[in-house]
Design a protein around this motif. Structure first.
Motif, PDB file in Angstrom:
ATOM      1  N   PRO A 154       0.829  -1.215   0.000  1.00 12.55           N
ATOM      2  CA  PRO A 154       0.000   0.000   0.000  1.00 12.55           C
ATOM      3  C   PRO A 154       0.860   1.261   0.000  1.00 12.55           C
ATOM      4  CG  PRO A 154      -0.769  -1.587   1.638  1.00 12.55           C
ATOM      5  CD  PRO A 154       0.549  -2.087   1.147  1.00 12.55           C
ATOM      6  N   ASP A 155       0.367   2.300  -0.670  1.00  8.87           N
ATOM      7  CA  ASP A 155       1.073   3.587  -0.679  1.00  8.87           C
ATOM      8  C   ASP A 155       1.178   4.136   0.736  1.00  8.87           C
ATOM      9  OD1 ASP A 155       1.022   3.237  -3.348  1.00  8.87           O
ATOM     10  OD2 ASP A 155       0.008   5.103  -3.844  1.00  8.87           O
ATOM     11  N   ARG A 156       2.351   4.671   1.049  1.00  7.58           N
ATOM     12  CA  ARG A 156       2.521   5.364   2.321  1.00  7.58           C
ATOM     13  C   ARG A 156       2.185   6.838   2.119  1.00  7.58           C
ATOM     14  NH1 ARG A 156       7.242   1.894   2.662  1.00  7.58           N
ATOM     15  NH2 ARG A 156       8.635   3.594   2.051  1.00  7.58           N
ATOM     16  N   ALA A 157       2.160   7.584   3.195  1.00  4.15           N
ATOM     17  CA  ALA A 157       1.778   9.000   3.127  1.00  4.15           C
ATOM     18  C   ALA A 157       2.704   9.793   2.222  1.00  4.15           C
ATOM     19  CB  ALA A 157       1.759   9.597   4.526  1.00  4.15           C
ATOM     20  N   ASP A 158       3.974   9.370   2.136  1.00  3.91           N
ATOM     21  CA  ASP A 158       4.940  10.104   1.320  1.00  3.91           C
ATOM     22  C   ASP A 158       4.959   9.634  -0.136  1.00  3.91           C
ATOM     23  OD1 ASP A 158       6.027   7.628   1.642  1.00  3.91           O
ATOM     24  OD2 ASP A 158       7.894   8.295   2.591  1.00  3.91           O
ATOM     25  N   GLY A 159       4.080   8.725  -0.479  1.00  7.32           N
ATOM     26  CA  GLY A 159       4.009   8.249  -1.852  1.00  7.32           C
ATOM     27  C   GLY A 159       4.970   7.131  -2.175  1.00  7.32           C
ATOM     28  N   ASN A 160       5.747   6.710  -1.183  1.00  3.56           N
ATOM     29  CA  ASN A 160       6.691   5.622  -1.401  1.00  3.56           C
ATOM     30  C   ASN A 160       6.064   4.281  -1.017  1.00  3.56           C
ATOM     31  OD1 ASN A 160       8.935   7.166  -2.286  1.00  3.56           O
ATOM     32  ND2 ASN A 160       9.333   7.798  -0.171  1.00  3.56           N
ATOM     33  N   TYR A 161       6.478   3.258  -1.695  1.00  3.38           N
ATOM     34  CA  TYR A 161       6.020   1.909  -1.397  1.00  3.38           C
ATOM     35  C   TYR A 161       7.003   0.936  -2.039  1.00  3.38           C
ATOM     36  CZ  TYR A 161       4.168   2.451  -6.140  1.00  3.38           C
ATOM     37  OH  TYR A 161       4.042   2.704  -7.487  1.00  3.38           O
ATOM     38  N   GLU A 162       6.962  -0.284  -1.604  1.00  2.47           N
ATOM     39  CA  GLU A 162       7.819  -1.316  -2.171  1.00  2.47           C
ATOM     40  C   GLU A 162       6.972  -2.337  -2.923  1.00  2.47           C
ATOM     41  OE1 GLU A 162      10.491  -3.079   0.598  1.00  2.47           O
ATOM     42  OE2 GLU A 162      11.386  -1.168   1.205  1.00  2.47           O
ATOM     43  N   VAL A 163       7.631  -3.059  -3.813  1.00  2.00           N
ATOM     44  CA  VAL A 163       6.958  -4.109  -4.581  1.00  2.00           C
ATOM     45  C   VAL A 163       7.724  -5.413  -4.360  1.00  2.00           C
ATOM     46  CG1 VAL A 163       6.113  -4.860  -6.827  1.00  2.00           C
ATOM     47  CG2 VAL A 163       6.317  -2.405  -6.332  1.00  2.00           C
ATOM     48  N   SER A 164       7.060  -6.366  -3.750  1.00  2.91           N
ATOM     49  CA  SER A 164       7.670  -7.691  -3.585  1.00  2.91           C
ATOM     50  C   SER A 164       7.531  -8.447  -4.902  1.00  2.91           C
ATOM     51  CB  SER A 164       6.968  -8.462  -2.463  1.00  2.91           C
ATOM     52  OG  SER A 164       7.035  -7.754  -1.248  1.00  2.91           O
ATOM     53  N   HIS A 165       8.621  -9.037  -5.363  1.00  7.71           N
ATOM     54  CA  HIS A 165       8.552  -9.710  -6.664  1.00  7.71           C
ATOM     55  C   HIS A 165       9.494 -10.903  -6.723  1.00  7.71           C
ATOM     56  CE1 HIS A 165      12.449  -7.981  -7.985  1.00  7.71           C
ATOM     57  NE2 HIS A 165      12.066  -6.922  -7.276  1.00  7.71           N
ATOM     58  N   SER A 166       9.188 -11.820  -7.630  1.00  7.72           N
ATOM     59  CA  SER A 166      10.062 -12.974  -7.872  1.00  7.72           C
ATOM     60  C   SER A 166      11.385 -12.481  -8.425  1.00  7.72           C
ATOM     61  CB  SER A 166       9.407 -13.940  -8.853  1.00  7.72           C
ATOM     62  OG  SER A 166       8.139 -14.355  -8.395  1.00  7.72           O
ATOM     63  N   SER A 167      12.433 -13.257  -8.219  1.00  9.59           N
ATOM     64  CA  SER A 167      13.758 -12.788  -8.644  1.00  9.59           C
ATOM     65  C   SER A 167      14.453 -13.730  -9.615  1.00  9.59           C
ATOM     66  CB  SER A 167      14.643 -12.565  -7.418  1.00  9.59           C
ATOM     67  OG  SER A 167      14.654 -13.710  -6.588  1.00  9.59           O
ATOM     68  N   ALA A 168      13.672 -14.576 -10.295  1.00 10.97           N
ATOM     69  CA  ALA A 168      14.263 -15.486 -11.274  1.00 10.97           C
ATOM     70  C   ALA A 168      14.585 -14.751 -12.562  1.00 10.97           C
ATOM     71  CB  ALA A 168      13.323 -16.645 -11.561  1.00 10.97           C
ATOM     72  N   ILE A 169      15.578 -15.245 -13.287  1.00  9.52           N
ATOM     73  CA  ILE A 169      15.954 -14.713 -14.602  1.00  9.52           C
ATOM     74  C   ILE A 169      15.569 -15.753 -15.647  1.00  9.52           C
ATOM     75  CG2 ILE A 169      17.844 -13.884 -16.061  1.00  9.52           C
ATOM     76  CD1 ILE A 169      19.374 -13.369 -13.371  1.00  9.52           C
ATOM     77  N   TYR A 170      14.805 -15.330 -16.649  1.00  8.63           N
ATOM     78  CA  TYR A 170      14.345 -16.235 -17.695  1.00  8.63           C
ATOM     79  C   TYR A 170      15.252 -16.092 -18.917  1.00  8.63           C
ATOM     80  CZ  TYR A 170      10.126 -16.264 -14.828  1.00  8.63           C
ATOM     81  OH  TYR A 170       9.228 -16.387 -13.794  1.00  8.63           O
ATOM     82  N   LEU A 171      15.772 -17.216 -19.410  1.00 13.66           N
ATOM     83  CA  LEU A 171      16.668 -17.198 -20.563  1.00 13.66           C
ATOM     84  C   LEU A 171      15.970 -17.810 -21.774  1.00 13.66           C
ATOM     85  CD1 LEU A 171      18.554 -17.352 -17.900  1.00 13.66           C
ATOM     86  CD2 LEU A 171      20.356 -17.936 -19.511  1.00 13.66           C
ATOM     87  N   PHE A 172      15.942 -17.041 -22.866  1.00 11.30           N
ATOM     88  CA  PHE A 172      15.331 -17.482 -24.119  1.00 11.30           C
ATOM     89  C   PHE A 172      16.405 -17.568 -25.196  1.00 11.30           C
ATOM     90  CE2 PHE A 172      12.214 -15.286 -21.610  1.00 11.30           C
ATOM     91  CZ  PHE A 172      11.022 -15.978 -21.793  1.00 11.30           C
ATOM     92  N   ASP A 173      16.277 -18.559 -26.079  1.00 13.26           N
ATOM     93  CA  ASP A 173      17.244 -18.668 -27.163  1.00 13.26           C
ATOM     94  C   ASP A 173      16.926 -17.663 -28.259  1.00 13.26           C
ATOM     95  OD1 ASP A 173      15.212 -19.729 -28.780  1.00 13.26           O
ATOM     96  OD2 ASP A 173      15.869 -21.801 -28.532  1.00 13.26           O
ATOM     97  N   ALA A 174      17.723 -17.657 -29.315  1.00 15.43           N
ATOM     98  CA  ALA A 174      17.578 -16.668 -30.378  1.00 15.43           C
ATOM     99  C   ALA A 174      16.287 -16.820 -31.175  1.00 15.43           C
ATOM    100  CB  ALA A 174      18.776 -16.736 -31.324  1.00 15.43           C
ATOM    101  N   GLU A 175      15.586 -17.936 -30.991  1.00 14.15           N
ATOM    102  CA  GLU A 175      14.298 -18.133 -31.648  1.00 14.15           C
ATOM    103  C   GLU A 175      13.140 -17.732 -30.756  1.00 14.15           C
ATOM    104  OE1 GLU A 175      14.195 -22.206 -32.827  1.00 14.15           O
ATOM    105  OE2 GLU A 175      15.462 -21.887 -34.576  1.00 14.15           O
ATOM    106  N   GLY A 176      13.463 -17.273 -29.547  1.00 15.04           N
ATOM    107  CA  GLY A 176      12.410 -16.884 -28.615  1.00 15.04           C
ATOM    108  C   GLY A 176      11.860 -18.031 -27.798  1.00 15.04           C
ATOM    109  N   LYS A 177      12.523 -19.187 -27.831  1.00 11.57           N
ATOM    110  CA  LYS A 177      12.088 -20.342 -27.053  1.00 11.57           C
ATOM    111  C   LYS A 177      12.612 -20.234 -25.626  1.00 11.57           C
ATOM    112  CE  LYS A 177      10.300 -22.513 -30.660  1.00 11.57           C
ATOM    113  NZ  LYS A 177       8.836 -22.716 -30.771  1.00 11.57           N
ATOM    114  N   ALA A 178      11.728 -20.473 -24.654  1.00 13.83           N
ATOM    115  CA  ALA A 178      12.160 -20.483 -23.255  1.00 13.83           C
ATOM    116  C   ALA A 178      13.070 -21.680 -23.037  1.00 13.83           C
ATOM    117  CB  ALA A 178      10.951 -20.551 -22.337  1.00 13.83           C
ATOM    118  N   ARG A 179      14.258 -21.452 -22.537  1.00 13.15           N
ATOM    119  CA  ARG A 179      15.239 -22.517 -22.384  1.00 13.15           C
ATOM    120  C   ARG A 179      15.638 -22.792 -20.942  1.00 13.15           C
ATOM    121  NH1 ARG A 179      16.953 -26.101 -26.422  1.00 13.15           N
ATOM    122  NH2 ARG A 179      16.737 -25.098 -28.451  1.00 13.15           N
ATOM    123  N   LEU A 180      15.927 -21.701 -20.210  1.00 12.48           N
ATOM    124  CA  LEU A 180      16.531 -21.884 -18.888  1.00 12.48           C
ATOM    125  C   LEU A 180      15.960 -20.912 -17.873  1.00 12.48           C
ATOM    126  CD1 LEU A 180      20.208 -22.035 -20.180  1.00 12.48           C
ATOM    127  CD2 LEU A 180      18.885 -24.006 -19.398  1.00 12.48           C
TER     128      LEU A 180
END
Length: 205
Positions: A154-180
């Motif tokens: 939720p927004d705080r009074a000063d307009g600041n807030y944090e976003v919790s998010h996943s931290s995985a890195i998705y690797l795609f090959d040159a054809e756009g296929k999900a690989r790793l």
């Protein structure tokens, strides 16, 4: 066994062995990945967002490049800058093949992350990084597509807030296929190793 029967048996065996050898030659050797192999388990690279130059782009615009996609935001206090720093080091270690790689940094904070802000942010880490922004719905749909998750506090009074998010890195090959998938525990050595394999793979016509 009669000589004629024996001869037919030997010829049949030779033919069978030749067929097996041909089949083995036709099967592509599987790369020895060090990261988590997600081939066939995640969809191709596909989205419609705005890049950090204000241009509308899709996943198809990055065909021909190996893509490292990461969900984050510019106000992130720790994980995002650490991840982008690591990816910069990885690409420097990769050497010349790094020209075939693009980092796509997708903002999970459309309210604050404009294209201009994203441009300054990603370029501070690496010139091969592209910031991507979109509507709440577009970003949520993309995150869901790749089984990523994020939650805005939720927004705080000063307009600041944090976003919790996943931290995985998705690797795609040159054809756009999900690989790793690279988790936070993945070492730079492992990412460099697999990027060498991805950038050396031939793109099918």
């Amino acid at each position: 066994m009669k000589p004629s029967t024996c001869r037919r048996f030997v010829l049949a065996l030779i033919a069978l062995l030749a067929l097996a050898a041909l089949s083995a030659c036709q099967r592509e050797p599987q790369p020895e990945w060090r990261l988590t192999d997600v081939s066939g388990h995640l969809p191709d690279l596909d989205f419609k967002l705005t890049d950090d130059n204000g241009k509308s782009v899709t996943g198809a615009d990055y065909k021909g490049k190996v893509v490292l996609m990461y969900f984050g935001y510019t106000h992130c206090p720790d994980v995002c800058p650490l991840t982008l720093t690591q990816l910069h080091v990885v690409l420097d270690r990769l050497g010349a093949p790094a020209d075939k790689v693009r980092i796509l940094f997708v903002s999970v904070d459309p309210k604050r992350d404009t294209p201009a802000i994203m441009h300054d942010y990603v370029n501070a880490f690496d010139k091969r990084a592209v910031g991507l922004v979109g509507s709440d719905g577009d970003v949520e749909a993309l995150a869901k597509r790749y089984r990523s998750a994020f939650t805005r506090e939720p927004d705080r009074a000063d307009g600041n807030y944090e976003v919790s998010h996943s931290s995985a890195i998705y690797l795609f090959d040159a054809e756009g296929k999900a690989r790793l998938l690279a988790t936070p525990s993945a070492s730079q050595d492992d990412i460099v190793h697999d990027l060498h394999l991805l950038t050396s793979m031939e793109t099918r016509p």
